[in-house]
Scaffold this active site. Sequence first.
Site, PDB file in Angstrom:
ATOM      1  N   GLU A 177      -3.819   7.443  -5.976  1.00  8.26           N
ATOM      2  CA  GLU A 177      -3.806   6.645  -7.211  1.00  8.26           C
ATOM      3  C   GLU A 177      -4.877   7.144  -8.174  1.00  8.26           C
ATOM      4  OE1 GLU A 177      -3.935   2.456  -6.197  1.00  8.26           O
ATOM      5  OE2 GLU A 177      -2.006   2.580  -5.193  1.00  8.26           O
ATOM      6  N   HIS A 227      -0.762  -0.104  -9.985  1.00  6.73           N
ATOM      7  CA  HIS A 227      -1.458  -1.021  -9.059  1.00  6.73           C
ATOM      8  C   HIS A 227      -1.904  -2.307  -9.785  1.00  6.73           C
ATOM      9  CE1 HIS A 227      -3.955  -1.055  -5.090  1.00  6.73           C
ATOM     10  NE2 HIS A 227      -3.675  -2.288  -5.472  1.00  6.73           N
ATOM     11  N   ARG A 244       0.832  -1.192   0.000  1.00  7.08           N
ATOM     12  CA  ARG A 244       0.000   0.000   0.000  1.00  7.08           C
ATOM     13  C   ARG A 244       0.875   1.253   0.000  1.00  7.08           C
ATOM     14  NH1 ARG A 244      -3.310  -2.463  -1.751  1.00  7.08           N
ATOM     15  NH2 ARG A 244      -5.474  -2.763  -1.164  1.00  7.08           N
TER      16      ARG A 244
END
Length: 405
Positions: free
Chosen positions: A265, A283, A236
């Site tokens: 993000e 991601h 994370r």
Amino acid sequence: MAPISIQTVLISESVDPRCKAILEENGIRVTEKQNMKKDELMAEIKNYDGLVVRSATKVTADIINAADNLKIIGRAGTGVDNVDVDAATKKGIIVMNTPSGNTISAAELTCALLMSLSRNVPQAAMSMKQGNWDRKKFMGAELYGKVLGIVGLGRIGKEVASRMQSFGMKTIGYDPITPPEVTASWGVEQMSLEQLWPQCDYITVHTPLMPSTVGLLSDETFARCKKGVKVVNCARGGIIDEEALLRALESGQCGGAGLDVFVEEPPKNRALVDHPNVISCPHLGASTKEAQARCGEDIALQIVDMVQGKKLVGAVNAQVLASTFSQESHQLIKLGEAVGAVLQSCSASNKPCSQVEITTQGDCMKSSTGYMTSSVLVGLLNHGSGCCPNLVNVLSLSLRNLESR
Ligand SMILES: NC(=O)C1=CN([C@@H]2O[C@H](COP(=O)(O)OP(=O)(O)OC[C@H]3O[C@@H](n4cnc5c(N)ncnc54)[C@H](O)[C@@H]3O)[C@@H](O)[C@H]2O)C=CC1
Ligand SMILES: O=C(O)C(=O)COP(=O)(O)O
């Protein structure tokens, strides 16, 4: 427990089609709507009993409080940091995830980033596409014989360890919960972080994001590392402090970073992504056909099992419900609620009780302790309290009632 009725589910992200198919085969109406803005989601969510998300939907308290009918938030994946679990619990909404469906994929991407960092694969590929043949610039170093520090030795940390051991890396690590003798059996020697930092050539983090893991790698901890240490974050954004990482890259204290996740993000601040020693991905840890198929299928099956009163798997905030899926527990829960209602109506002053003691006797009651307390409290708070207690939220509602007295 009375069966939880889920008739409509909103899927707000790209989740494997098996998820929708399984829900529909079991009589649940499914709507898929992606990329909704907060206001749109707040308006839309009122119409659904269930919501299925991945990591991009921010299920904040505002969304949860607008969700009048919502009974379950299903996370097709591992991290639930994009869901306000406390707000969901207070509203009596179950939050459920599928924590093992994407373990292998996230571990494999971590290994790919470690290998890319050691051999500059992305930079060399880019240079080739620009027409160059630059062999000297991309000189690398072997992973063989190097020390890999793994912070967070859960599902993914373990898989990363075994894969990188096959490259001849020495694996050391730290985890406050997984016992050292367990990790020793998979070849990871545990030690304190103070001992770990100076030994590592590479560090990879695999913890959840929570107050104790924010900024695990910071200016202070980078300073304790070997000069040129390379780091990977496939867990994370924020576990490695982004500003400290940039400073460490600029000073050479950090020799390279592989980043799959970011605090924001997509990241608006491009300084890390643009840095020549950073390899980054949008991601992608769980973005494989296999992981998506598993997570999509798992979350749908878990919801269906719950609706059909078979079992509760993967709930992160409603563990008390797990033991309420037997016929006798249904009767006991009804009994508990009735006892609570009687208590409430007997209370002469009509003021809420400040203390309730529930005593059960007999072997057959042993497994009911958790839900008996909760069901009595549901009966007690159900009448005239203005709140909607259920087995998920009743303990937090009771505490709130006590605090406000
Ligand atoms: N990039 C991606 O697409 C993906 C990211 N993830 C993320 O990867 C992370 C790890 O996932 P799993 O291995 O499945 O979780 P896990 O729950 O199996 O393992 C996490 C481990 O971290 C440990 N831990 C907790 N606090 C710690 C601390 N202060 N220091 C060191 N260790 C600590 C826990 O004891 C646990 O063993 C999560 O943040 C998850 O959200 C998971 C899947 C895909
Ligand atoms: O499962 C996790 O924790 C992940 O980070 C994967 O996120 P995603 O489902 O790909 O948005």
